[in-house]
Design an enzyme around this catalytic site. Structure first.
Site, short mmCIF file in Angstrom:
data_model
loop_
_atom_site.label_atom_id
_atom_site.label_comp_id
_atom_site.label_asym_id
_atom_site.label_seq_id
_atom_site.Cartn_x
_atom_site.Cartn_y
_atom_site.Cartn_z
N GLU A 141 0.80 -1.23 0.00
CA GLU A 141 0.00 0.00 0.00
C GLU A 141 0.83 1.29 0.00
O GLU A 141 0.54 2.22 0.76
CB GLU A 141 -0.94 0.00 1.22
CG GLU A 141 -1.90 -1.16 1.19
CD GLU A 141 -2.77 -1.29 2.43
OE1 GLU A 141 -3.95 -1.58 2.26
OE2 GLU A 141 -2.26 -1.11 3.56
C1 TNX Z 1 -4.30 -4.19 4.52
S1 TNX Z 1 -2.60 -6.42 4.00
C2 TNX Z 1 -3.06 -3.94 5.06
C3 TNX Z 1 -2.94 -3.57 6.47
C4 TNX Z 1 -4.28 -3.46 7.13
C5 TNX Z 1 -5.15 -4.59 6.67
C6 TNX Z 1 -6.45 -4.67 7.35
C7 TNX Z 1 -1.54 -5.42 4.01
C8 TNX Z 1 -0.28 -5.91 3.55
N1 TNX Z 1 -1.87 -4.18 4.42
O1 TNX Z 1 -2.22 -2.36 6.59
O2 TNX Z 1 -4.09 -3.52 8.50
O3 TNX Z 1 -5.37 -4.45 5.29
O4 TNX Z 1 -7.15 -5.81 6.98
#
Ligand code: TNX
Length: 550
Positions: free
Chosen positions: A359
């Site tokens: 992200e």
């Molecule tokens: C996505 S999965 C994220 C996390 C959040 C999560 C909540 C991922 C690698 N990043 O930062 O906590 O979703 O479900």
């Protein structure tokens, strides 16, 4: 979003009552017989179904080969010893672990001893021998009226066998006060080994902080499902949780809060080492994660110089993602990360360091690639293998890295990135968010958790195969499976347990058992048998109506 499918798969209470009724009484035998005999055990089917069913143990993960034998039950007594070969420190420590599990409830002394000429029947004999069993982490467990013999290829495999042994005893063996026996185990012959090398669980201690004791309790519970990798998500926008020498504000500032504005917390290096050691004693490898370039606000708030504009942002206690970024082209960023990674590498005996990489919405694609490649060099310089979320597939990877796949079904971008990683010689740890994210709600009425990837009911979290869930990804690309538990909504151990149980048992089985032996219809019956064990241990778990709890 798999919303509709997930909702439909949840049962109405009346449907679940009918289902519970259907597996009561004699119907159980029909369910259990194929389970009890595993794969192709010649002659086993000649036994009367009812007799076999009476003794059929309800195990998770399902062993590769399990059959009930006619050797007669074995009962632990006040004089039972746990025998380990002379000079085998590893067998001795696994024996001591087993004794600590069994002593409080049985009230028996269960000394761990080396065999002597006077030892006759009635003992539990542990042995490590390369020829003891085949396959990864192979062990053999034989129970006859004369005693228990557990032989394994390695100490780790012996420990796995001990987890199976526990489940052969009545559930109340897991209580921590003296209980009434008898402590009888059915006569069985089990030959077993693991499907995947990586059977993981992740805990996010950044969004909410959890104490060493809470983390260790979770590790203890994970071990029972033959989980062998424990990934600690140590940094994120909301909190930095590990002491780094030379950078004290990371913890004094970056560790000082959490989602919702609570007090946060952090582990000293000594406490982190305590967790590492606690896990290692349970043959669980710790994988620490320092997330970047995004998910880095806690570090950026701690040190102004890490920001491109030289200004520290405020601490963050919300739940948005993707707004922060390390300053990718500043030298101090890598001086900082080199300090962090060198110290973590020195504290972590396991081979992996997780660099995050998810992200990065506030970092350009080119900067992201640059960052991951710099981190890959730093991780290697400190003697470790890099693992990152599957987005690292967009960077140039040297062969032998691991990418953790967290995409949802049909997401072309995610699938392409997984392929890019694999083409560069990476293996995948499978954590598809719409299957095994155990921070997803079970269904719309689950109070804790999130639902951005849909609802992961107990069946959804079990009923998938990591080697076929992503198009074009096959068995040889897959290193294993891991269940992430993000903690935006989780405040304490009860919350952790409620989201993890029962789903984590299914993740353990996906990681361990051959796909050919896995089916929801038999799994749910074995899962039901775990309920009294978890109750005996005080585990808070979700009583899914899909499961015929006893
Ligand atoms: C996505 S999965 C994220 C996390 C959040 C999560 C909540 C991922 C690698 N990043 O930062 O906590 O979703 O479900």
């Amino acid at each position: 979003m798999q919303l509709v499918g997930h909702v439909v798969s949840q049962q109405s209470p009346s449907a679940s009552r009918r289902r519970r009724g259907a597996v009561a009484g004699l119907a159980v035998a029909a369910v259990l017989v194929p389970l009890a005999f595993g794969q192709g055990v010649a002659g086993a089917h000649a036994q009367p179904a009812a007799a076999a069913a009476a003794a059929a143990p309800q195990l998770i993960p399902q062993p590769v080969s399990l059959h009930t034998t006619s050797g007669g039950d074995f009962t632990l007594t006040r004089t039972t010893k746990i025998l380990v070969p002379t000079g085998s420190a590893q067998a001795d420590s696994v024996g001591t672990y087993l004794a600590r599990v069994l002593r409080p409830s049985t009230g028996y002394p269960l000394p761990v001893a080396t065999p002597s000429a006077r030892d006759s029947a009635g003992n539990i004999a542990l042995r490590i021998s390369p020829s003891a069993a085949v396959g990864r982490e192979g062990y053999r467990l034989d129970v006859t009226t004369d005693g228990v013999r557990l032989a394994a290829r390695s100490a780790e495999a012996l420990f796995d066998g001990v987890q199976t042994l526990r489940q052969l005893l009545p559930a109340k063996v897991e209580r921590r006060s003296v209980q009434q026996g008898p402590w009888t185990m059915p006569s069985v012959a089990i030959a077993d080994h693991a499907r995947f090398a990586w059977r993981g669980a992740m805990l996010d201690v950044s969004r909410h902080f959890f104490t060493v004791a809470q983390v260790e309790r979770y590790i203890d519970l994970l071990a029972m499902s033959k989980i062998n990798m424990f990934h600690l998500h140590l940094s994120d926008d909301q909190g930095w949780r590990i002491q780094i020498k030379g950078w004290p504000r990371l913890t004094s500032v970056g560790g000082s809060t959490e989602v919702g504005g609570g007090p946060g917390g952090f582990y000293s290096q000594k406490q982190y080492s305590d967790i590492v050691r606690y896990a290692a004693q349970r043959f669980i490898t710790l994988v620490p994660e320092i997330d970047g370039p995004s998910h880095s606000n806690a570090a950026l708030a701690s040190y102004a110089q890490l920001n491109c504009d030289g200004k520290a942002p405020p601490l963050y206690t919300g739940t948005d993602v993707g707004f922060s970024s390390f300053c990718v082209h500043k030298a101090v960023t890598y001086k900082f990360l080199d300090d962090v990674i060198s110290q973590l590498a020195a504290l972590t005996p396991g081979p992996y360091l997780h660099i995050g990489g998810d992200e990065a919405h506030s970092t350009t694609a080119a900067d992201y690639v640059y960052y991951v490649q710099r981190l890959q060099q730093i991780v290697h310089a400190h003697g470790k293998t890099m693992i990152g979320w599957h987005q690292i597939g967009s960077a140039t990877l040297t062969p032998g890295q691991t990418a953790q796949y967290w995409g949802t079904a049909g997401s072309k971008t995610d699938i392409d990135l997984a392929h890019q990683a694999v083409k560069q010689g990476a293996k995948l740890v499978m954590s598809p968010a719409d299957k095994d994210y155990i921070d997803m709600k079970y269904n719309p009425s689950t109070k804790l958790g999130l639902n951005w990837a849909g609802y992961n009911g107990v069946r959804d979290a079990y009923d998938w195969d990591p080697t076929t869930s992503v198009p074009g990804i096959t068995e040889t690309d897959v290193q294993g499976v891991e269940a992430p538990l993000w903690s935006e909504t989780l405040l304490d151990l009860n919350d952790i347990e409620y989201m993890a149980f029962p789903r984590i048992a299914g993740i353990g089985e996906i990681g361990w058992s051959p796909q050919s032996l896995r089916s929801w219809s038999t799994y749910k019956v074995r899962l039901a048998a775990q309920g009294p064990r978890w109750t005996a241990m005080g585990v808070t778990f979700y009583h899914s109506p899909l499961v015929p709890w006893q």
